[in-house]
Design an enzyme around this catalytic site. Structure first.
Site, PDB file in Angstrom:
ATOM      1  CB  SER A   3       9.285  -7.719 -31.903  1.00  0.00           C
ATOM      2  OG  SER A   3       8.193  -7.208 -31.182  1.00  0.00           O
TER       3      SER A   3
ATOM      4  CE  LYS B  97       8.375  -3.623 -32.660  1.00  0.00           C
ATOM      5  NZ  LYS B  97       7.577  -4.790 -32.267  1.00  0.00           N
TER       6      LYS B  97
ATOM      7  CB  SER C 150      10.950  -4.107 -29.389  1.00  0.00           C
ATOM      8  OG  SER C 150      10.349  -5.000 -30.283  1.00  0.00           O
TER       9      SER C 150
END
Length: 322
Positions: free
Chosen positions: A100, A103, A158
């Site tokens: 993640s 991101k 997230s």
């Protein structure tokens, strides 16, 4: 004979110049593809050749590392971005899965190409992520959410469903959005990266390096909206479902520093960052922090064994700010 010797010398000189030209113009593809556009070879000569590197930390690819005890993550670094000084760098050009931490690249593209006041409608695809263990905000098909609120939930909590919704809204599809991610990555010199989705769920063709993460994050923190979001321990947003009913939900940050679950060394203040975890990527973290002298630092750890070891190792890096 004298004439021949003179010409052989000229020929050797010409060959040397030609080889140098081929290298500089990228004809030696294998060698060049191993190096980011800037920051790898280091030293004043690179700064003189490419002036904008004066605003970046540069690291020789063969730099020796004084290993930190217990720092067994696959790759890690900490840079003083105030003085452009490298405090620690280990294996920072190895291609690794970012989970993640992806991101932040998505946020960079969204903030450049998106309108934060737009209303995003969640698609069936965004609301039906089937991968086991994938973190989701819980949005349903037809939900309507302001882009800035969606970005908050995406970076703070997230949620992967938020990532697909953002990508589809801005580019029309995840594939087209990933093309924008790769384009922007190359623009800032993150040439060791390749992205295929906006969230970081595992794909063997989706990878980056910790040095590239530094470049991407360093670009992101120039944006006030991004900086404001990553400092927040939680967010509270409202949105409408397909029937026009308003829902209000709260999301807590995945960053243990922001929610008081991890201590920091004396004199260090954590501003914010982004976590990431998958089975293949391990536990990952990029962080912005400051010391008592007001210097800012970017630190990155990739592929730590667990969340606990990740934050333990990050504590060791943050101690270098003192």
């Amino acid at each position: 004979m004298k004439f021949l010797k003179t010409n052989w010398g000229s020929i050797r000189c010409f060959c040397f110049l030609l080889a140098g030209s081929l290298f500089l113009t990228g004809c030696f593809r294998k060698k060049q593809s191993e190096l980011p556009i800037y920051g790898v070879i280091g030293g004043s000569s690179l700064t003189e050749a490419i002036p904008f590197t004066k605003d970046l930390c540069v690291v020789p690819k063969n730099r020796d590392v004084d290993y930190i005890n217990g720092m067994d993550a696959a790759s890690s670094l900490i840079f003083d971005i105030t003085d452009k000084k490298v405090l620690y760098a280990d294996n920072i050009y190895q291609k690794l899965y970012p989970a993640s931490v992806t991101k932040i690249m998505t946020a960079l593209v969204a903030l450049k190409y998106g309108n934060l006041t737009d209303t995003v409608t969640v698609s069936y695809r965004a609301s039906h992520i089937s991968e086991w263990g994938a973190k989701k905000c819980g949005f349903q098909e037809g939900d309507k959410i302001v882009l800035e609120d969606l970005l908050c939930a995406f970076l703070i909590y997230s949620g992967n469903d938020a990532g697909i919704a953002i990508a589809e809204h801005i580019a029309g599809s995840e594939k087209k959005f990933a093309a924008l991610m790769n384009e922007e990555a190359k623009r800032i010199g993150a040439t060791g990266s390749h992205f295929v989705n906006p969230h970081g769920l595992h794909d063997s063709k989706h990878y980056t390096t910790t040095y590239d993460v530094y470049l991407i994050f360093n670009e992101c923190i120039k944006d006030d909206t991004f900086l404001s979001i990553i400092q927040s321990p939680s967010c509270r947003i409202s949105y409408e479902d397909k029937d026009g009913v308003t829902h209000t939900v709260s999301y807590e940050s995945t960053n243990r520093y922001l929610i008081g679950k991890e201590a920091v060394p004396d004199g260090v203040t954590v501003i914010g960052g982004k976590t990431g975890t998958t089975g293949k990527a391990g536990a990952c973290l990029v962080l912005l922090s400051k010391n008592k002298s007001g210097h800012s630092f970017i630190s990155v750890i990739f592929k730590s064994e667990t969340g606990d070891t990740l934050f333990s190792q990050m504590f060791q890096l943050l101690q270098m700010e003192e």
